[in-house]
Write a protein that holds these residues in place. Structure first.
Motif, PDB file in Angstrom:
ATOM      1  N   MET A   1       0.238  26.013  45.203  1.00  0.00           N
ATOM      2  CA  MET A   1      -0.386  26.639  46.369  1.00  0.00           C
ATOM      3  C   MET A   1      -1.906  26.641  46.213  1.00  0.00           C
ATOM      4  SD  MET A   1       2.193  29.862  46.915  1.00  0.00           S
ATOM      5  CE  MET A   1       1.420  30.331  48.452  1.00  0.00           C
ATOM      6  N   GLU A   2      -2.617  26.495  47.317  1.00  0.00           N
ATOM      7  CA  GLU A   2      -4.064  26.382  47.272  1.00  0.00           C
ATOM      8  C   GLU A   2      -4.721  27.611  46.650  1.00  0.00           C
ATOM      9  OE1 GLU A   2      -5.615  25.519  51.110  1.00  0.00           O
ATOM     10  OE2 GLU A   2      -4.566  23.595  51.286  1.00  0.00           O
ATOM     11  N   ASP A   3      -4.131  28.777  46.861  1.00  0.00           N
ATOM     12  CA  ASP A   3      -4.757  30.015  46.401  1.00  0.00           C
ATOM     13  C   ASP A   3      -4.317  30.428  44.998  1.00  0.00           C
ATOM     14  OD1 ASP A   3      -6.263  30.432  48.698  1.00  0.00           O
ATOM     15  OD2 ASP A   3      -4.597  31.392  49.734  1.00  0.00           O
ATOM     16  N   LEU A   4      -3.599  29.563  44.296  1.00  0.00           N
ATOM     17  CA  LEU A   4      -3.056  29.937  42.994  1.00  0.00           C
ATOM     18  C   LEU A   4      -4.150  30.373  42.030  1.00  0.00           C
ATOM     19  CD1 LEU A   4      -0.201  30.046  41.806  1.00  0.00           C
ATOM     20  CD2 LEU A   4      -0.640  27.827  40.759  1.00  0.00           C
ATOM     21  N   LYS A   5      -5.234  29.611  41.954  1.00  0.00           N
ATOM     22  CA  LYS A   5      -6.326  29.966  41.047  1.00  0.00           C
ATOM     23  C   LYS A   5      -6.971  31.283  41.463  1.00  0.00           C
ATOM     24  CE  LYS A   5     -10.467  28.232  38.781  1.00  0.00           C
ATOM     25  NZ  LYS A   5     -11.202  29.501  38.915  1.00  0.00           N
ATOM     26  N   LYS A   6      -7.080  31.509  42.771  1.00  0.00           N
ATOM     27  CA  LYS A   6      -7.664  32.755  43.265  1.00  0.00           C
ATOM     28  C   LYS A   6      -6.816  33.956  42.842  1.00  0.00           C
ATOM     29  CE  LYS A   6      -9.040  32.476  47.474  1.00  0.00           C
ATOM     30  NZ  LYS A   6      -9.054  32.460  48.963  1.00  0.00           N
ATOM     31  N   TYR A   7      -5.507  33.814  42.932  1.00  0.00           N
ATOM     32  CA  TYR A   7      -4.604  34.890  42.528  1.00  0.00           C
ATOM     33  C   TYR A   7      -4.699  35.134  41.018  1.00  0.00           C
ATOM     34  CZ  TYR A   7      -2.406  33.931  47.081  1.00  0.00           C
ATOM     35  OH  TYR A   7      -2.164  33.721  48.414  1.00  0.00           O
ATOM     36  N   LEU A   8      -4.722  34.037  40.256  1.00  0.00           N
ATOM     37  CA  LEU A   8      -4.785  34.163  38.802  1.00  0.00           C
ATOM     38  C   LEU A   8      -6.109  34.785  38.371  1.00  0.00           C
ATOM     39  CD1 LEU A   8      -3.522  33.653  36.019  1.00  0.00           C
ATOM     40  CD2 LEU A   8      -4.557  31.367  36.059  1.00  0.00           C
ATOM     41  N   ASP A   9      -7.199  34.342  38.970  1.00  0.00           N
ATOM     42  CA  ASP A   9      -8.514  34.897  38.610  1.00  0.00           C
ATOM     43  C   ASP A   9      -8.553  36.400  38.829  1.00  0.00           C
ATOM     44  OD1 ASP A   9      -9.428  32.411  37.909  1.00  0.00           O
ATOM     45  OD2 ASP A   9     -10.592  32.076  39.744  1.00  0.00           O
ATOM     46  N   LEU A  10      -7.995  36.856  39.946  1.00  0.00           N
ATOM     47  CA  LEU A  10      -7.964  38.290  40.216  1.00  0.00           C
ATOM     48  C   LEU A  10      -7.121  39.021  39.185  1.00  0.00           C
ATOM     49  CD1 LEU A  10      -8.599  40.728  42.089  1.00  0.00           C
ATOM     50  CD2 LEU A  10      -6.434  40.207  43.256  1.00  0.00           C
ATOM     51  N   LEU A 106       2.400  38.276  40.355  1.00  0.00           N
ATOM     52  CA  LEU A 106       2.504  38.064  41.792  1.00  0.00           C
ATOM     53  C   LEU A 106       3.752  37.239  42.065  1.00  0.00           C
ATOM     54  CD1 LEU A 106       1.460  38.174  44.708  1.00  0.00           C
ATOM     55  CD2 LEU A 106       0.125  36.100  44.214  1.00  0.00           C
ATOM     56  N   HIS A 107       4.637  37.788  42.890  1.00  0.00           N
ATOM     57  CA  HIS A 107       5.840  37.075  43.303  1.00  0.00           C
ATOM     58  C   HIS A 107       5.693  36.635  44.751  1.00  0.00           C
ATOM     59  CE1 HIS A 107       8.935  38.537  40.097  1.00  0.00           C
ATOM     60  NE2 HIS A 107       7.763  38.262  39.571  1.00  0.00           N
ATOM     61  N   PRO A 112       8.563  34.490  40.753  1.00  0.00           N
ATOM     62  CA  PRO A 112       7.276  34.616  40.068  1.00  0.00           C
ATOM     63  C   PRO A 112       6.359  33.434  40.352  1.00  0.00           C
ATOM     64  CG  PRO A 112       9.097  35.042  38.556  1.00  0.00           C
ATOM     65  CD  PRO A 112       9.700  34.466  39.801  1.00  0.00           C
ATOM     66  N   LEU A 113       5.103  33.752  40.629  1.00  0.00           N
ATOM     67  CA  LEU A 113       4.103  32.733  40.939  1.00  0.00           C
ATOM     68  C   LEU A 113       2.954  32.751  39.936  1.00  0.00           C
ATOM     69  CD1 LEU A 113       3.326  30.650  43.190  1.00  0.00           C
ATOM     70  CD2 LEU A 113       2.053  32.501  44.280  1.00  0.00           C
ATOM     71  N   VAL A 114       2.487  33.955  39.600  1.00  0.00           N
ATOM     72  CA  VAL A 114       1.362  34.149  38.690  1.00  0.00           C
ATOM     73  C   VAL A 114       1.694  35.320  37.772  1.00  0.00           C
ATOM     74  CG1 VAL A 114      -1.033  34.968  38.557  1.00  0.00           C
ATOM     75  CG2 VAL A 114      -0.408  33.224  40.236  1.00  0.00           C
ATOM     76  N   PHE A 125      -4.345  37.787  25.158  1.00  0.00           N
ATOM     77  CA  PHE A 125      -4.318  37.793  26.606  1.00  0.00           C
ATOM     78  C   PHE A 125      -3.511  36.573  27.061  1.00  0.00           C
ATOM     79  CE2 PHE A 125      -5.817  37.496  30.928  1.00  0.00           C
ATOM     80  CZ  PHE A 125      -6.073  38.814  31.292  1.00  0.00           C
ATOM     81  N   PHE A 126      -2.376  36.842  27.704  1.00  0.00           N
ATOM     82  CA  PHE A 126      -1.450  35.790  28.123  1.00  0.00           C
ATOM     83  C   PHE A 126      -1.557  35.555  29.625  1.00  0.00           C
ATOM     84  CE2 PHE A 126       0.275  37.160  24.139  1.00  0.00           C
ATOM     85  CZ  PHE A 126       0.976  36.076  23.609  1.00  0.00           C
ATOM     86  N   THR A 127      -1.493  34.287  30.027  1.00  0.00           N
ATOM     87  CA  THR A 127      -1.475  33.933  31.440  1.00  0.00           C
ATOM     88  C   THR A 127      -0.434  32.849  31.675  1.00  0.00           C
ATOM     89  OG1 THR A 127      -3.151  32.196  31.210  1.00  0.00           O
ATOM     90  CG2 THR A 127      -3.936  34.433  31.685  1.00  0.00           C
ATOM     91  N   ALA A 128       0.106  32.835  32.885  1.00  0.00           N
ATOM     92  CA  ALA A 128       1.039  31.777  33.278  1.00  0.00           C
ATOM     93  C   ALA A 128       0.989  31.604  34.788  1.00  0.00           C
ATOM     94  CB  ALA A 128       2.464  32.101  32.845  1.00  0.00           C
ATOM     95  N   THR A 129       1.169  30.373  35.219  1.00  0.00           N
ATOM     96  CA  THR A 129       1.316  30.078  36.645  1.00  0.00           C
ATOM     97  C   THR A 129       2.511  29.166  36.823  1.00  0.00           C
ATOM     98  OG1 THR A 129      -0.231  28.220  36.424  1.00  0.00           O
ATOM     99  CG2 THR A 129      -1.132  30.329  37.204  1.00  0.00           C
ATOM    100  N   LEU A 130       3.129  29.231  37.964  1.00  0.00           N
ATOM    101  CA  LEU A 130       4.305  28.409  38.240  1.00  0.00           C
ATOM    102  C   LEU A 130       3.943  26.933  38.147  1.00  0.00           C
ATOM    103  CD1 LEU A 130       7.288  28.425  39.121  1.00  0.00           C
ATOM    104  CD2 LEU A 130       6.485  28.334  41.489  1.00  0.00           C
ATOM    105  N   GLY A 131       4.590  26.251  37.219  1.00  0.00           N
ATOM    106  CA  GLY A 131       4.333  24.830  37.006  1.00  0.00           C
ATOM    107  C   GLY A 131       3.108  24.525  36.179  1.00  0.00           C
ATOM    108  N   GLY A 132       2.407  25.574  35.710  1.00  0.00           N
ATOM    109  CA  GLY A 132       1.143  25.356  35.005  1.00  0.00           C
ATOM    110  C   GLY A 132       1.144  25.695  33.532  1.00  0.00           C
ATOM    111  N   GLY A 133       2.283  26.151  32.985  1.00  0.00           N
ATOM    112  CA  GLY A 133       2.355  26.486  31.575  1.00  0.00           C
ATOM    113  C   GLY A 133       1.925  27.906  31.266  1.00  0.00           C
TER     114      GLY A 133
END
Length: 262
Positions: A1-10, A106-107, A112-114, A125-133
């Motif tokens: 999704m285009e806003d994935l990075k925006k959601y993760l950054d927040l 964020l679902h 789950p998306l972010v 500090f752990f992070t994950a995004t759908l399809g991004g590892g």
């Protein structure tokens, strides 16, 4: 999704700010309050949750939010739901045990998306995004490669949560069965810590005999994107509903874990 990075950054920004707040407040807790006979809540839970909710509402006012303390804050777009645990492992936190963390997920349409999990006392500090590892402190992590259950380490959910007599009976049964099937059985007292430990290969599986969405919303994506499996206790997909029993694993021992506890 285009806003994935925006959601993760927040989520990253709010997760870090909440972690800093909790660390400051940990030395000023005073007497903790009890929501029930054996379930504590601290000023850090309330403060962390307020910080995160206000940040999300400012950035994405149409999104809905589910939190441990406030409940549901409805938005105009039901497809997006943030699920927050402001301090997971509150008993650990209140006693100075470093196994606790802040979880933000964020679902989208129930999936789950972010995901962000901050373990402040461990400096991780752990992070994950759908399809991004899945990443820890910016470095990609993966689940373990242990396939022999007799060499596997698993963790089991805490006692005295929810309907204590029912949960304690389940846990006692699980511990006995897990001790026979696996090398070691742990109980770390924080679902977000245990899910991150599965995702980073430190332990090979985690069983939670009673969860709420905020316990598992971020961890499920962490484990899946690290190459593992996150399912209902019978191996079917998670529903992220109150009282759900769930399993996290490296995938290689998942079938054994399902057979052991279901």
């Amino acid at each position: 999704m285009e806003d994935l990075k925006k959601y993760l950054d927040l989520a990253e920004r709010l997760g870090r700010e909440a972690g800093e707040l909790c660390l400051r407040l940990q030395g000023e807790l005073g007497d903790v309050k009890y929501k029930s006979a054996k379930d504590v809540v601290t000023i850090a839970d309330v403060g962390s949750e307020k910080l995160i909710v206000e940040g999300i509402r400012k950035a994405f006012p149409s999104h809905s939010i589910r939190t441990e303390e406030m409940g549901v804050v409805e938005g105009s777009d039901p497809d997006f739901r943030w699920i927050i645990d402001p301090v997971d492992g509150t008993v650990n936190f209140s006693r100075g045990i470093p196994l606790w963390g802040i979880s933000i997920a964020l679902h989208y349409k129930g999936k789950p998306l972010v995901a962000v999990i901050n373990l402040p006392k461990l400096g991780e500090f752990f992070t994950a995004t759908l399809g991004g590892g899945t990443f820890m402190n910016g470095k990609r992590v993966c689940v373990s490669k242990e396939s022999n259950p007799l060499h596997a380490i698993v963790s089991n959910g805490d006692f005295n949560v929810g309907v204590a007599t029912e949960i304690n009976a389940r846990n006692s049964k699980n511990f006995a069965r897990e001790a026979e099937a696996f090398e070691r059985v742990k109980c770390l007292g924080s679902a977000v810590v245990e899910s991150c430990f599965v995702a980073s290969g430190r332990i090979d599986g985690f069983v939670m005999t009673m969860s709420y969405p905020w316990d598992i919303a971020a961890g499920a994506l962490m484990v899946a994107e690290a190459g593992g499996m996150s399912t209902h206790i019978d191996g079917t997909p998670m529903q992220f509903v109150d009282g759900e029993q769930v399993l996290f694993s490296n995938g290689l021992i998942h079938e054994t874990l399902v057979k052991t506890v279901s």
